[in-house]
Design a protein around this motif. Structure first.
Motif, mmCIF file in Angstrom:
data_model
loop_
_atom_site.group_PDB
_atom_site.id
_atom_site.type_symbol
_atom_site.label_atom_id
_atom_site.label_comp_id
_atom_site.label_asym_id
_atom_site.label_seq_id
_atom_site.Cartn_x
_atom_site.Cartn_y
_atom_site.Cartn_z
ATOM 1 N N MET A 274 -50.252 -10.560 80.411
ATOM 2 C CA MET A 274 -48.925 -10.198 79.916
ATOM 3 C C MET A 274 -47.891 -10.307 81.037
ATOM 4 O O MET A 274 -46.785 -10.812 80.821
ATOM 5 N N GLU A 275 -48.246 -9.845 82.234
ATOM 6 C CA GLU A 275 -47.300 -9.906 83.349
ATOM 7 C C GLU A 275 -46.967 -11.350 83.699
ATOM 8 O O GLU A 275 -45.816 -11.676 84.021
ATOM 9 N N LYS A 276 -47.970 -12.218 83.642
ATOM 10 C CA LYS A 276 -47.723 -13.637 83.925
ATOM 11 C C LYS A 276 -46.740 -14.223 82.912
ATOM 12 O O LYS A 276 -45.833 -14.990 83.278
ATOM 13 N N LYS A 277 -46.922 -13.854 81.643
ATOM 14 C CA LYS A 277 -46.027 -14.356 80.609
ATOM 15 C C LYS A 277 -44.595 -13.883 80.869
ATOM 16 O O LYS A 277 -43.636 -14.661 80.749
ATOM 17 N N ILE A 278 -44.432 -12.605 81.238
ATOM 18 C CA ILE A 278 -43.098 -12.075 81.526
ATOM 19 C C ILE A 278 -42.504 -12.796 82.738
ATOM 20 O O ILE A 278 -41.322 -13.140 82.762
ATOM 21 N N GLY A 279 -43.333 -13.040 83.750
ATOM 22 C CA GLY A 279 -42.875 -13.772 84.931
ATOM 23 C C GLY A 279 -42.437 -15.183 84.589
ATOM 24 O O GLY A 279 -41.429 -15.685 85.121
ATOM 25 N N ASP A 280 -43.172 -15.839 83.701
ATOM 26 C CA ASP A 280 -42.806 -17.195 83.280
ATOM 27 C C ASP A 280 -41.458 -17.199 82.545
ATOM 28 O O ASP A 280 -40.649 -18.120 82.720
ATOM 29 N N ILE A 281 -41.234 -16.174 81.718
ATOM 30 C CA ILE A 281 -39.954 -16.081 81.001
ATOM 31 C C ILE A 281 -38.819 -15.890 81.998
ATOM 32 O O ILE A 281 -37.764 -16.537 81.904
#
Length: 556
Positions: A274-281
């Protein structure tokens, strides 16, 4: 010869008598003309009963149709059973490797099928024709009790391994299974008495699987419109792949992970994803130099507030300076708030917002002017100005969260390139087993029950009572705009129901048995029984779940 005992039955305040042992189906037939669609269940003194059950005591009965939530759930479940039976009949049991009901999709269920066959429209037409043939025969859907061990052995022989694995975590010595013309399956919830009740359905190819189209609760007599959100569907498929990478795609696999001591690695891996996804956004936002407004919207209990904080942290890591703005501060004054059809204030409609003032303030900020931002005083029901001045410089972005943030009417004065829109929702991809999906609304309701109790002092009964109204607001103000988002973010965590179980279970037991909300509370309690609980100790303080259970670093 012993005289048949007569039983008193009260329906809508009127008293009737029926012989002991009368089928509820026969009683329902006496009242069917009063309803525009089929009676599918009866509610006997607060307890749902299937129509094949018999009358054995004095009672009050309410008829349940597909216009009621338990009724439409029963219809969907029964239609899935009919579809599976027809699919196996047409393809041949020996050629079916696995059929999985994945998730709901615009008045339909998305289904994957694997095996020694070619999935094409011709096959689906033959399966649908077989469904209609079985429906016309009014075949009984029989319910019987098996020992848990016998049921597990039977499902293993049938190749339904996950179903057998799920039952291995059941404490009860016996389980109920349903059979339809020799096809046996296990379902979470009630069924219609025979196949003649299942008449409204359709099968269509979709992406790498197919959909079982179904009617809606609003209009159970015709198929609902099929207008799927491609962006939501892609996010669901991506989430499914991430869950499969963790070997947790259903409750049986989740329970196995917990039982074998794998809870902490699972939580940390899920949170890292989830954190990676937020970082990508955040990285994508930073790459769009014209973006000054990050607009976030989503249905109730999606975790919008924690997501906004975590996204802001990632934006800072990308060299930007985020500023939070709550659209709630742009409510019109209470006396100017529109009212709904019941005369109550409608705080969720666009008319409840001062759209023009919001646009004026945002345009001025975009021009580099200094703006005194309002604060809404909810006790007084009025907007106030307390010297909250803001000026946007280079690298400043506004992170704006609100129900209308994806609606272009709400931000009509802002250039399209200045906005980055995010739709966030709890899109659970976890299923109970291959044929029993978990509705995303259930995941959000469990979250809300716990948060309402902890932060507002609301009972589970109160939260369940207002949930239909919340859902109606979402249908009008959020879901129609989800495809306008630049990004769909799935806030569901695969472990969350196991985490919420110890919190929510006692609250649900507090719902009075004589209340209208008891049926829903009991359904949720039965649902929670499938999960092994996990403690909150290993859940990070940054976790989105901390918004609901407390103890987070972003919220109290």
């Amino acid at each position: 010869m012993e005289e048949t005992r007569m039983i008193k039955v009260t329906v809508n305040g009127a008293e009737y008598t029926y012989p002991h042992g009368t089928l509820y189906q026969s009683i329902a037939a006496d009242f069917q003309k009063q309803f525009p669609c089929d009676i599918l269940l009866v509610n006997r003194d607060g307890k749902l009963c299937e129509l094949h059950k018999t009358l054995d005591r004095d009672c009050s009965l309410k008829m349940v149709t597909a216009q009621d939530k338990p009724g439409i759930q029963t219809y969907e479940r029964s239609a899935v059973f009919l579809m599976l039976k027809a699919f196996y009949d047409i393809v041949g049991r020996e050629n079916v490797e696995r059929v999985t009901v994945e998730h709901s999709l615009s008045s339909a269920l998305f289904i994957l099928a694997r095996g020694a066959f070619t999935l094409d429209q011709d096959l689906l037409e033959r399966v649908e024709a077989r469904m209609r043939e079985l429906s016309a025969q009014a075949l009984l859907i029989e319910k019987r009790s098996l020992s848990t061990d016998d049921a597990m052995e039977m499902f293993c022989r049938a190749g339904m391994i996950h179903k057998a694995q799920l039952l291995s975590f059941r404490i009860n010595s016996h389980v109920n299974v349903y059979s339809l013309d020799g096809f046996v399956d296990y379902f979470y919830g009630y069924m219609v008495p025979d196949t003649s009740y299942i008449r409204c359905f359709g099968l269509e190819l979709f992406e790498n699987g197919f959909v079982l189209r179904l009617p809606t609760q609003k209009d159970p007599n015709r198929l609902g419109d099929f207008r799927p959100s491609t962006k939501v569907f892609r996010e669901l498929r991506g989430s499914t792949r991430r869950a499969e990478a963790l070997n947790v795609s259903n409750v049986a696999e989740l329970n196995t992970t917990i039982a074998q001591g794998g809870t902490l690695p699972m939580i940390l891996a899920n949170e890292a994803m989830m954190e990676k996804k937020i970082g990508d956004i955040a990285a994508e936002i930073a790459s769009r130099k014209d973006v000054r407004f990050v607009m976030i919207a989503g249905p109730s209990s999606s975790g919008k507030t924690t997501f906004s904080h975590r996204l802001s942290t990632q934006l800072r890591a990308c060299g930007l300076r985020p500023h939070a703005i709550a659209t709630d501060n742009y409510f019109v004054n209470r006396e100017n708030t529109p009212r709904d059809e019941n005369g109550q204030y409608d705080f969720e409609c666009l008319g409840a917002m001062d759209v023009e003032q919001f646009n004026k303030d945002m345009v001025r900020l975009l021009k580099g002017e200094t703006v005194d931002l309002p604060t809404f005083n909810f006790k007084k029901g009025a907007r106030e100005y307390n010297g909250n001045f803001l000026t946007l410089g280079e690298g400043d972005v506004l992170v704006i969260e609100g129900i209308h943030c994806l609606n272009d009417q709400f931000t009509h004065s802002l250039p399209k390139e200045s906005k980055y829109r995010i739709y966030i929702s709890c899109l659970t991809t976890l299923s109970i087993d291959d044929h029993n999906r978990i509705p995303t609304t259930d995941a959000r309701l469990l979250r809300r029950i716990e948060r309402d109790a902890r932060t507002r002092g609301y009972s589970a009964q109160a939260t369940i009572r207002m949930w239909p109204s919340v859902r109606r607001g979402e249908e009008s103000n959020i879901f129609p705009y989800q495809d306008s988002a630049d990004m769909v973010f799935n806030s569901a965590l695969i472990y969350e129901t196991a985490l919420l179980k110890p919190y929510v279970q006692p609250l649900l037991f507090g719902v009075p048995k004589d209340s209208e909300e008891y049926v829903e509370a009991k359904r949720l309690l039965k649902f929670l029984n499938y999960f092994l609980p996990i403690p909150a100790d290993n859940v990070p303080k940054t976790s989105l779940m901390r918004e609901f259970i407390g103890g987070g670093c972003y919220l109290a």
